[in-house]
Every structure is written in C-alpha cells, then in structure tokens.
Design a protein around this motif. Structure first.
Motif, short mmCIF file in Angstrom:
data_model
loop_
_atom_site.label_atom_id
_atom_site.label_comp_id
_atom_site.label_asym_id
_atom_site.label_seq_id
_atom_site.Cartn_x
_atom_site.Cartn_y
_atom_site.Cartn_z
N TYR A 174 0.66 -1.27 0.08
CA TYR A 174 -0.19 -0.10 -0.04
C TYR A 174 0.87 1.22 0.15
N ARG A 175 2.08 1.25 -0.41
CA ARG A 175 3.09 2.16 -0.54
C ARG A 175 3.25 2.85 0.55
N ASN A 176 3.03 2.16 1.95
CA ASN A 176 3.19 2.64 3.06
C ASN A 176 2.53 4.12 3.46
N ALA A 177 1.07 4.01 2.85
CA ALA A 177 0.38 5.24 2.90
C ALA A 177 -0.09 5.19 4.47
N LEU A 178 -0.43 6.25 4.89
CA LEU A 178 -0.71 6.93 6.32
C LEU A 178 -1.95 6.44 6.83
N SER A 179 -2.18 4.86 6.68
CA SER A 179 -3.33 4.22 7.13
C SER A 179 -3.61 4.45 8.63
N VAL A 180 -4.66 4.35 9.19
CA VAL A 180 -4.84 4.37 10.63
C VAL A 180 -3.84 3.42 11.25
N GLU A 181 -3.69 2.28 10.70
CA GLU A 181 -2.98 1.24 11.44
C GLU A 181 -1.19 1.62 11.50
N ILE A 182 -1.03 2.22 10.35
CA ILE A 182 0.38 2.49 10.29
C ILE A 182 0.67 3.76 11.11
N VAL A 183 -0.13 4.78 11.20
CA VAL A 183 -0.04 5.92 11.86
C VAL A 183 -0.04 5.66 13.55
N ASN A 184 -0.88 4.66 13.77
CA ASN A 184 -1.07 4.15 15.22
C ASN A 184 0.48 3.18 15.77
N ALA A 185 0.94 2.44 14.51
CA ALA A 185 2.16 1.82 14.89
C ALA A 185 3.27 2.73 15.05
N ILE A 186 3.19 3.91 13.96
CA ILE A 186 4.41 4.90 14.22
C ILE A 186 4.34 5.79 15.70
N GLY A 187 3.29 5.85 16.13
CA GLY A 187 2.92 6.64 17.35
C GLY A 187 3.40 5.74 18.54
N PRO A 227 -16.46 4.92 1.19
CA PRO A 227 -17.64 4.47 1.90
C PRO A 227 -17.59 3.08 2.12
N GLY A 228 -18.05 2.78 3.35
CA GLY A 228 -18.29 1.30 3.55
C GLY A 228 -17.01 0.76 4.01
N VAL A 229 -15.81 1.19 4.07
CA VAL A 229 -14.47 0.88 4.36
C VAL A 229 -14.34 0.83 5.81
N PRO A 230 -14.40 -0.24 6.82
CA PRO A 230 -14.49 0.09 8.16
C PRO A 230 -12.95 0.57 8.49
N GLN A 231 -12.89 1.30 9.55
CA GLN A 231 -11.60 1.80 10.07
C GLN A 231 -11.25 1.50 11.49
N PRO A 232 -10.38 0.91 11.81
CA PRO A 232 -9.96 1.00 13.47
C PRO A 232 -9.86 2.33 14.00
N THR A 233 -9.70 2.40 15.20
CA THR A 233 -9.53 3.68 15.89
C THR A 233 -8.20 4.35 15.70
N LEU A 234 -8.39 5.51 15.43
CA LEU A 234 -6.92 6.48 15.33
C LEU A 234 -6.80 6.83 16.77
N ARG A 235 -5.48 6.37 17.27
CA ARG A 235 -5.10 6.65 18.65
C ARG A 235 -3.90 7.78 18.47
N TYR A 236 -3.29 8.23 17.42
CA TYR A 236 -2.56 9.38 17.38
C TYR A 236 -2.79 10.25 16.15
N ASN A 237 -2.71 11.39 16.39
CA ASN A 237 -2.92 12.54 15.42
C ASN A 237 -1.71 12.88 14.60
N PHE A 238 -1.64 12.57 13.19
CA PHE A 238 -0.53 12.85 12.52
C PHE A 238 0.05 14.02 12.92
N VAL A 239 -0.65 15.09 12.86
CA VAL A 239 -0.10 16.32 13.24
C VAL A 239 0.89 16.48 14.43
N GLU A 240 0.25 15.60 15.66
CA GLU A 240 0.86 15.52 16.87
C GLU A 240 2.36 14.69 16.61
N ILE A 241 2.40 13.72 15.64
CA ILE A 241 3.38 13.08 15.62
C ILE A 241 4.44 13.88 14.64
#
Length: 275
Positions: free
Chosen positions: A41-54, A89-103
C-alpha cells in the motif's frame, strides 16, 4: 541487499515485533529503528501505520538507551501520504489513537535526533514526515513530490513543516505544479538534507547515526531547541536566551564528563559501545 529488504537488514537490526505489523521496531547501538512495513500500500498513512508509528515513537522517546531514532521503510516507497482507501464509503477503519500532526510536532520538538532513510518514492504527507525529521537522507534515484493538487487538494498541514525549509520560489513551484522531482532537486531546495547513490545510502545513514550518538543527550536536546527557536526570536532575546543556556550547559555534569573525556582522549560515558 535488495531494496525490499534494505529497511529490515540495515545496521544488523532484529525486529522485535510481528514481521507483518504495519511498522516494525527495534533498538541497537543506541538507535531505535521504525520501519514502515506496508509496501503493498506504498506505506500510505493508514490508521494502522499511524498508530504503529505513534506507539514505536513513544517507546523510543521513553527508552533512556535510545539516543537517536531512525525512520526507514520496506518497499519502493517510503511513504505515499494519506491512505486514500480510507475515504471510500463502507470501508471499516480501526480507531485512530495518534494524530498525525501531533506526531510531526513531536518529531520536531523531542529531545532525540530523528533521521530519515528514504530509499524510494516520497509523496504528499510522506514528504511532511521526512521534512519534520532533523536529518533526511535519500537515495539519489528516489522521487519526491507534493502531488496534492493533482487530486484536487492542497499540501495544507505539511506546509507547516515544509515551508520553513524552502525558498518561496521553490515552494511555489513544487506545491503548485504537483510534479515529483528527483531527490537531488529536493536536496538542493532544502527539503531534505542530501541525496546519495543507492549503493552508499546505508553507509551514509549509519555514519550519520554514529556521529549523532556521540553527542551528549542533554546537549543534543538543547541543540534541537536552538535550531527551532533562535530563528523565531528577536535578536536581543536570542542573545539573552542563548547566553543563559550556554552558561547552564557548561556548568552541567554532562559537560564535565564530555570535557574530561576530550582531555583523556576517550569516549564519553554516554557513547554506546560498538556492536
């Protein structure tokens, strides 16, 4: 070393978590390595990857053994910016625990030097991630660009970290045209620190990290503050603040150890042993 494995194998790192995780984390030689691990997924900033980075970045900052943080990646793209799949639409997303701006803010203001290893394409929000780091080094065949206007949006949030590094002329051209440019052009504009041949990239990154971990932890933290704060201060305030800081640092235990090590021609106590 193949490009797909470079992010995992550089500097003899051993990932300490699930190899299929969105981002990997390991610590060696005083360096915490965060490896973006969604090449499909070209390391796009998905919820999963942002959470993992955080999560990983928080772990690195909390670990007293970590002296510097390295961001690298698996695959042909360092980071492609926003995950456009999430807008469907219709694509479920996990909960975002980190804001990219805050990172981004934490990368810029934390006490530890942060280095980026860019061995592939970098676009949109990925450019902001690279620009927020203290030192970003790219392979000279990497491609970097602000592509937002091509999909009808603007590089709004990342402009906060990118514009201070760019001349207005370069910013206007790069932002408005939406073209991806070679890494040497991005380096010449000041967006990243330098571009080197792919064959030399890992050695250049490793050499940079070895130099960084030789600095005193307190000295490195205050030096990051100098870079961030002094250009924003009126000159009279800058003189006063830096004079007080210099006096305080020279009187510190860290300075006493550093000066003693220099006189005795040995490594200071904070320098990690070579592995």
């Amino acid at each position: 070393m193949t490009q797909d494995n470079a992010g995992k194998d550089a500097h003899a790192r051993t990932p300490t978590d699930d190899p299929d995780a969105a981002a990997l984390y390991s610590v060696a030689g005083g360096v915490a390595t965060i490896t973006l691990n969604r090449p499909d997924y070209r390391n796009a900033l998905s919820v999963e990857i942002v959470n993992a980075i955080g999560d990983h970045f928080e772990a690195a900052l909390a670990d007293p053994e970590v002296r510097a943080v390295l961001f690298t990646h698996v695959g042909n793209t360092f980071c492609a910016g926003a995950d456009l799949r999430a807008a469907q639409p219709g694509v479920p997303q996990p909960t975002l625990r980190y804001n990219f701006v805050e990172i981004l803010e934490k990368i810029m203001t934390c006490d530890k030097p942060v280095v980026g290893r860019l061995a592939g394409h970098v676009t949109a929000g990925g450019v902001g991630l690279a620009a927020a780091m203290d030192i970003s080094i790219a392979a000279d065949d990497a491609i970097i660009g602000f592509t937002e206007v091509r999909i009808g949006v603007a590089p709004a949030v990342i402009s906060v970290v990118c514009l201070p590094k760019l001349r207005r002329a370069d910013a206007s051209e790069l932002f408005l045209e939406g073209e991806r440019v070679p890494a040497p052009r991005a380096a010449a504009a000041g967006l990243i620190n330098r571009a080197v041949s792919r064959e030399l990239l890992d050695d250049e990154v490793a050499s940079t990290l070895r130099r960084l971990v030789r600095g005193g932890p307190n000295a490195l933290a205050h030096t990051k503050q100098l870079v961030a704060r002094v250009p924003q201060m009126p000159r009279a305030q800058a003189w006063e603040w830096t004079a007080e800081l210099s006096q305080r640092l020279f009187q510190s235990d860290e300075a006493a150890e550093g000066i003693a090590a220099f006189r005795e021609r040995r490594d200071a106590s904070w320098v990690p042993p070579e592995e």
